[in-house]
Design a protein around this motif. Structure first.
Motif, PDB file in Angstrom:
ATOM      1  N   LEU A   1     -18.152  -3.509 -10.081  1.00  0.00           N
ATOM      2  CA  LEU A   1     -18.212  -2.044 -10.029  1.00  0.00           C
ATOM      3  C   LEU A   1     -19.341  -1.618  -9.100  1.00  0.00           C
ATOM      4  O   LEU A   1     -20.232  -2.406  -8.806  1.00  0.00           O
ATOM      5  N   MET A   2     -19.257  -0.377  -8.648  1.00  0.00           N
ATOM      6  CA  MET A   2     -20.339   0.169  -7.822  1.00  0.00           C
ATOM      7  C   MET A   2     -21.423   0.683  -8.770  1.00  0.00           C
ATOM      8  O   MET A   2     -21.198   1.666  -9.482  1.00  0.00           O
TER       9      MET A   2
ATOM     10  N   GLY B   1       0.814  -1.207   0.000  1.00  0.00           N
ATOM     11  CA  GLY B   1       0.000   0.000   0.000  1.00  0.00           C
ATOM     12  C   GLY B   1       0.846   1.254   0.000  1.00  0.00           C
ATOM     13  O   GLY B   1       0.395   2.308  -0.426  1.00  0.00           O
TER      14      GLY B   1
ATOM     15  N   ARG C   1      -9.480   0.628 -13.008  1.00  0.00           N
ATOM     16  CA  ARG C   1      -9.495   0.820 -11.562  1.00  0.00           C
ATOM     17  C   ARG C   1      -8.275   0.150 -10.917  1.00  0.00           C
ATOM     18  O   ARG C   1      -7.740   0.640  -9.924  1.00  0.00           O
TER      19      ARG C   1
ATOM     20  N   ARG D   1     -11.802   5.911  -9.525  1.00  0.00           N
ATOM     21  CA  ARG D   1     -11.121   6.696  -8.492  1.00  0.00           C
ATOM     22  C   ARG D   1     -11.133   6.003  -7.123  1.00  0.00           C
ATOM     23  O   ARG D   1     -10.389   6.380  -6.228  1.00  0.00           O
ATOM     24  N   LEU D   2     -12.009   4.997  -6.975  1.00  0.00           N
ATOM     25  CA  LEU D   2     -12.231   4.389  -5.654  1.00  0.00           C
ATOM     26  C   LEU D   2     -10.960   3.996  -4.897  1.00  0.00           C
ATOM     27  O   LEU D   2     -10.793   4.394  -3.743  1.00  0.00           O
ATOM     28  N   PRO D   3     -10.025   3.241  -5.511  1.00  0.00           N
ATOM     29  CA  PRO D   3      -8.851   2.843  -4.728  1.00  0.00           C
ATOM     30  C   PRO D   3      -8.023   4.038  -4.256  1.00  0.00           C
ATOM     31  O   PRO D   3      -7.457   4.002  -3.163  1.00  0.00           O
TER      32      PRO D   3
ATOM     33  N   ASP E   1      -9.271   7.025  -3.528  1.00  0.00           N
ATOM     34  CA  ASP E   1     -10.022   7.598  -2.405  1.00  0.00           C
ATOM     35  C   ASP E   1      -9.755   6.798  -1.137  1.00  0.00           C
ATOM     36  O   ASP E   1      -9.544   7.360  -0.057  1.00  0.00           O
ATOM     37  N   LEU E   2      -9.783   5.469  -1.263  1.00  0.00           N
ATOM     38  CA  LEU E   2      -9.585   4.621  -0.087  1.00  0.00           C
ATOM     39  C   LEU E   2      -8.168   4.775   0.463  1.00  0.00           C
ATOM     40  O   LEU E   2      -7.945   4.668   1.660  1.00  0.00           O
ATOM     41  N   ASP E   3      -7.209   5.043  -0.440  1.00  0.00           N
ATOM     42  CA  ASP E   3      -5.827   5.232   0.020  1.00  0.00           C
ATOM     43  C   ASP E   3      -5.584   6.652   0.514  1.00  0.00           C
ATOM     44  O   ASP E   3      -4.469   6.983   0.919  1.00  0.00           O
TER      45      ASP E   3
ATOM     46  N   SER F   1      -2.855  -4.645  -6.926  1.00  0.00           N
ATOM     47  CA  SER F   1      -4.211  -4.466  -7.441  1.00  0.00           C
ATOM     48  C   SER F   1      -4.793  -5.812  -7.809  1.00  0.00           C
ATOM     49  O   SER F   1      -4.057  -6.712  -8.202  1.00  0.00           O
TER      50      SER F   1
ATOM     51  N   THR G   1     -15.908   7.796 -10.915  1.00  0.00           N
ATOM     52  CA  THR G   1     -15.888   7.550  -9.472  1.00  0.00           C
ATOM     53  C   THR G   1     -15.470   6.117  -9.165  1.00  0.00           C
ATOM     54  O   THR G   1     -14.760   5.864  -8.195  1.00  0.00           O
TER      55      THR G   1
END
Ligand code: ATP
Ligand code: MG
Lengths: 257, 264
Positions: B89-90, B74, B149, B100-102, B104-106, B81, B97
């Motif tokens: 996917l969401m 990380g 992603r 971008r998720l990973p 944002d989570l990082d 990954s 978005t």
């Protein structure tokens, strides 16, 4: 598109109009007295003359319904969040949620009316007890039904509990929650009417159920039907509003392009 | 400079229900390799990949990431990954978005994260679909979003579990070519699970053939031709020879499977 739209609105309206016309004709041809079965025109006339009183009653009933729905949403979602926190909490509380669901609230409504002296809160409590269950169970199931792959992805990126909640569980639970809301909105109205029947309170906070009871005592059957028509109308408006909200919130999930 | 990325030493996985997912396995993934895992269904390919992603804990043995434990993953220079078999996917978020998720989570700042999304989408040829929602995309496009992603974090190790298994052969071949190009350009270390020996032959620098019950490594097969490979490689005699060899290994494994079944 336009023709199917026309069909989906025009066809039911045509059925409704036909039904009213046949009803009217039957009442007139056989000369059925209004105290047995009022014709649509009698109900319409009653709606006109008793308009102000009935509208005031409608306002009371809707007020109870909407407050009960609001309380159900807030409390139901909180309970669902509480239950989803841990297996222990769920195991110890779930039986009571189910007891709440299987006990006919009509049966305990008189008790609530006696225990809670002020009418309005008593009505709201009854209606809430009837309306809250779908919110709890649907939200709970929604919070649970997280895509395991997505959850693994979040875990791999060492997502915090808060991130998991805000970015995965809550949005993931939305479709189930919205379905629960639709059911609850109908139940809240049922709950409000039932509670009013049991309470039987008149005066300033008299609801539509009270008007129906009173009309019955006075053998004013057209007025009874008029009140009933307003309850149905209120139910339709609630149904339409929650359906529109659901459509708005979940638009993107189902959009195919 | 350390060249091994992930090292498994006598890693074993027994599931709570008693199923032996993986017999002791030793594996060393070197930097810049594209390793494919191939073998019959149920031979523990996904299990192995999940152990490497730390989505499973080993029952025995040890996994090390860049010479340390998973807490090192990380940080800069040690990113991992995962591309799942489904796009995962969401559905409530648009392509941007989702990609971008990973980041944002990082905890990457929003502006920087936004700036990295478009290049990742360009890599998979989806920059025109940035504002669309998953329900508006085809299966192949969704898979490409999933790959974007995975790439957006600039991973040092990319794990892919049958990413193109659900796609038609034409789309699969095209995505394989894209993968070969991307991996060669960035020197990406990749572990790729597949059911298709043609896919394995096309992509890998090393093929690991696994056998089932219990899951284990049966053979390794190195493939020399340098990267990037293109459609012409698929038509070469060399490719045909590789496929023949892999096919022989796989039929050995399946006979083995058959024998253990009969023995039981
Ligand atoms: N969570 C689990 N609990 C119990 N057994 C499991 C679990 N996950 C996998 N297994 C078992 O472990 C073995 C290996 O499974 P795995 O998913 O790794 O196989 P695979 O090689 O990926 O197969 P496929 O090609 O079909 O995806 C199988 O026998 C499977 O039944
Ligand atoms: Mg698998």
């Amino acid at each position: 598109m336009t023709s199917s739209r026309l069909l989906s609105i025009g066809a039911p309206v045509a059925v409704g109009v036909l039904f009213l016309v046949v009803w009217q004709i039957i009442c007139r041809v056989w000369n059925i007295p209004p105290y047995l079965m009022p014709a649509p025109s009698d109900i319409g006339a009653s709606l006109m003359t008793n308009g102000p009183v009935l509208l005031h009653a409608l306002r009371s009933t809707m007020l109870v319904t909407l407050i009960a729905l609001g309380v159900s949403v807030v409390a139901g979602v909180l309970v669902a969040f509480l239950l989803v926190q841990s297996r222990v909490i769920e195991r110890s509380l779930m039986p009571y949620v189910i007891i709440l669901q299987v006990t006919p609230i009509v049966a305990i409504a008189p008790l609530i009316i006696i225990l809670v002296k002020t009418t309005m809160p008593a009505l709201v409590i009854c209606a809430t007890l009837i309306a809250i269950f779908p919110i709890i169970s649907n939200t709970l199931q929604g919070l649970r039904s997280v895509d395991p792959g997505l959850e693994a992805f979040f875990r791999m990126h060492k997502a915090s509990r808060l991130q998991l909640l805000l970015r995965l569980r809550i949005p993931g639970a939305l479709p189930m929650f919205m379905a629960g809301l639709r059911i609850s909105s109908g139940l809240a109205l049922v709950g409000a009417v039932v509670a009013e029947f049991v309470a039987g309170t008149g005066g300033n906070s008299a609801g539509l159920a009270y008007e129906i009871l009173q009309s019955g005592f006075q053998m004013d059957i057209p007025r009874m039907f008029a009140a009933l028509a307003l309850i149905t109308l209120a139910g339709l408006v609630l149904f339409g509003a929650t359906a529109a909200l659901q459509q708005l919130v979940l638009r993107r999930w189902h959009e195919h392009g | 400079m350390v060249t091994e990325t992930v090292t498994l030493q006598a890693v074993e996985k027994v599931f709570p229900n008693g199923v032996r997912g993986l017999a002791p396995v030793d594996l060393n993934i070197r930097q810049g390799e594209l390793v494919t895992l191939i073998g019959p269904s149920g031979c523990g390919k996904s299990t192995l990949l999940k152990l490497i992603a730390s989505l499973h804990a080993p029952t025995a043995g040890s996994v090390s990431w860049w010479g340390g434990d998973f807490s090192r993953v990380g940080s800069e220079g040690r990113r991992l990954s995962f591309v799942f078999q489904d796009p995962t996917l969401m559905p409530w978020s648009n392509v941007t978005t989702n990609v971008r998720l990973p980041l944002d989570l990082d905890g990457v700042p929003r502006a920087e994260a936004e700036a990295r999304v478009l290049p990742a989408l360009e890599q998979v040829g989806l920059s025109h679909a940035a504002t669309r929602f998953p329900a508006q995309l085809s299966g192949g496009m969704r898979m490409r979003v999933s790959i974007a992603r995975a790439l957006v974090t600039k991973p040092d190790l990319l794990l892919m579990d049958e990413p193109f298994g659900a796609l038609d052969e034409f789309t699969r071949n095209r995505l394989d070519e894209d993968m070969a190009r991307l991996c060669a350009r960035d020197g990406l270390t990749t572990i790729f699970v597949t059911h298709s020996l043609y896919e394995a032959a096309f992509l890998s620098s090393r093929v690991i053939v696994m056998a089932a019950s219990p899951g284990r490594i049966y053979a390794e097969y190195a493939i020399d031709p340098g990267m990037p490979r293109d459609e012409n490689f698929r038509l070469s005699n060399e490719f045909a020879a590789i496929c023949r060899d892999l096919n022989a290994l796989l039929s050995e494994v399946s006979h083995l499977d058959h024998r253990t079944e009969q023995a039981q």
